[in-house]
Write a protein that holds these residues in place. Structure first.
Motif, PDB file in Angstrom:
ATOM      1  N   THR A  70       0.861  -1.180   0.000  1.00 55.49           N
ATOM      2  CA  THR A  70       0.000   0.000   0.000  1.00 55.49           C
ATOM      3  C   THR A  70       0.899   1.232   0.000  1.00 55.49           C
ATOM      4  O   THR A  70       2.083   1.151   0.362  1.00 55.49           O
ATOM      5  N   TYR A  71       0.345   2.348  -0.361  1.00 52.85           N
ATOM      6  CA  TYR A  71       1.152   3.559  -0.407  1.00 52.85           C
ATOM      7  C   TYR A  71       1.722   3.889   0.970  1.00 52.85           C
ATOM      8  O   TYR A  71       2.889   4.270   1.094  1.00 52.85           O
ATOM      9  N   GLU A  72       0.934   3.705   2.018  1.00 58.35           N
ATOM     10  CA  GLU A  72       1.400   3.981   3.372  1.00 58.35           C
ATOM     11  C   GLU A  72       2.553   3.051   3.756  1.00 58.35           C
ATOM     12  O   GLU A  72       3.541   3.479   4.356  1.00 58.35           O
ATOM     13  N   GLU A  73       2.443   1.762   3.425  1.00 56.75           N
ATOM     14  CA  GLU A  73       3.523   0.809   3.702  1.00 56.75           C
ATOM     15  C   GLU A  73       4.787   1.169   2.933  1.00 56.75           C
ATOM     16  O   GLU A  73       5.901   1.078   3.464  1.00 56.75           O
ATOM     17  N   LEU A  74       4.611   1.586   1.700  1.00 57.64           N
ATOM     18  CA  LEU A  74       5.767   1.947   0.867  1.00 57.64           C
ATOM     19  C   LEU A  74       6.477   3.182   1.400  1.00 57.64           C
ATOM     20  O   LEU A  74       7.704   3.280   1.313  1.00 57.64           O
ATOM     21  N   LEU A 137      10.757   4.878  -6.969  1.00 60.98           N
ATOM     22  CA  LEU A 137       9.648   3.921  -6.973  1.00 60.98           C
ATOM     23  C   LEU A 137       8.477   4.476  -6.162  1.00 60.98           C
ATOM     24  O   LEU A 137       7.314   4.319  -6.537  1.00 60.98           O
ATOM     25  N   LEU A 138       8.793   5.154  -5.057  1.00 60.12           N
ATOM     26  CA  LEU A 138       7.740   5.745  -4.227  1.00 60.12           C
ATOM     27  C   LEU A 138       7.030   6.891  -4.949  1.00 60.12           C
ATOM     28  O   LEU A 138       5.820   7.053  -4.813  1.00 60.12           O
ATOM     29  N   ILE A 139       7.770   7.665  -5.706  1.00 55.78           N
ATOM     30  CA  ILE A 139       7.138   8.749  -6.480  1.00 55.78           C
ATOM     31  C   ILE A 139       6.118   8.166  -7.453  1.00 55.78           C
ATOM     32  O   ILE A 139       4.992   8.653  -7.566  1.00 55.78           O
ATOM     33  N   GLU A 140       6.509   7.093  -8.133  1.00 53.19           N
ATOM     34  CA  GLU A 140       5.558   6.461  -9.046  1.00 53.19           C
ATOM     35  C   GLU A 140       4.351   5.917  -8.287  1.00 53.19           C
ATOM     36  O   GLU A 140       3.206   6.058  -8.732  1.00 53.19           O
ATOM     37  N   ASN A 145      -1.348   6.257  -6.563  1.00 50.12           N
ATOM     38  CA  ASN A 145      -2.242   6.448  -5.417  1.00 50.12           C
ATOM     39  C   ASN A 145      -3.136   7.667  -5.609  1.00 50.12           C
ATOM     40  O   ASN A 145      -4.311   7.645  -5.245  1.00 50.12           O
ATOM     41  N   GLN A 146      -2.582   8.721  -6.184  1.00 48.10           N
ATOM     42  CA  GLN A 146      -3.340   9.955  -6.389  1.00 48.10           C
ATOM     43  C   GLN A 146      -4.022  10.015  -7.761  1.00 48.10           C
ATOM     44  O   GLN A 146      -4.638  11.012  -8.100  1.00 48.10           O
TER      45      GLN A 146
END
Length: 172
Positions: A70-74, A137-140, A145-146
């Motif tokens: 999930t985005y939060e986990e990442l 990777l998080l930016i992607e 997510n958005q």
């Protein structure tokens, strides 16, 4: 197959990655041939082993950021990578602990190997590249997510790092 392939495939099996991480792809043979194309000479056997391990961990990272986390986990995982410390283990979701621990283990193994050769300074550059890799990777993941569609320029500035080639070149 060579003894290097057997060594790395045993490492891979002992991690039980395919059982513990449902998103993991088994790319050990593909990684072996890719690395063999980079380092085919016998004197580079240790480099082949290290790169094969990193190549497989890179596939796991890519799959985790693209499909599983999930985005939060990442976000938490990326912060842990930025700190690069075993003390970050407790903050990670259970399935990410395996990935994080193995990244630290592989780099410690490489550090021990390079210390014998007096080349440990090289690891700070590769660790920095792993940090940049996960940040991109998080930016992607944030864009997904958005539901944001980046411009071509935005996408290329991130993709040039997260495709993994700069990381693999640095590791080589």
């Amino acid at each position: 197959m060579s003894s290097h392939f057997v060594y790395v495939s045993t490492w891979w099996k002992n991690l039980h990655v395919l059982n513990k991480l449902l998103s993991a792809r088994d790319r050990i043979v593909k990684g072996y041939f890719w690395i063999l194309a980079v380092y085919f000479e016998p004197q580079h056997s240790e480099s082949r082993i290290f790169l094969m391990k990193i190549c497989n961990l890179q596939v796991i990272l890519d799959d985790t950021y693209d499909n599983y986390g999930t985005y939060e986990e990442l976000q938490i995982f990326t912060k842990a990578i930025q700190k690069w410390s075993i003390s970050c283990m407790d903050m990670l979701p259970e399935y990410m602990k395996l990935i994080y621990q193995e990244i630290l283990n592989v780099y410690k193994e490489a550090e021990d190997l390079l210390e014998k050769k007096g080349n440990t300074y090289r690891l700070c550059y590769t660790k920095q590249m792993v940090k940049e890799y996960t940040q991109n990777l998080l930016i992607e993941a944030k864009w997904v997510n958005q539901r944001y569609i980046p411009t071509f320029e935005e996408y290329m500035s991130v993709a040039i790092v997260y495709v993994g080639y700069p990381l693999m070149i640095m590791l080589s």
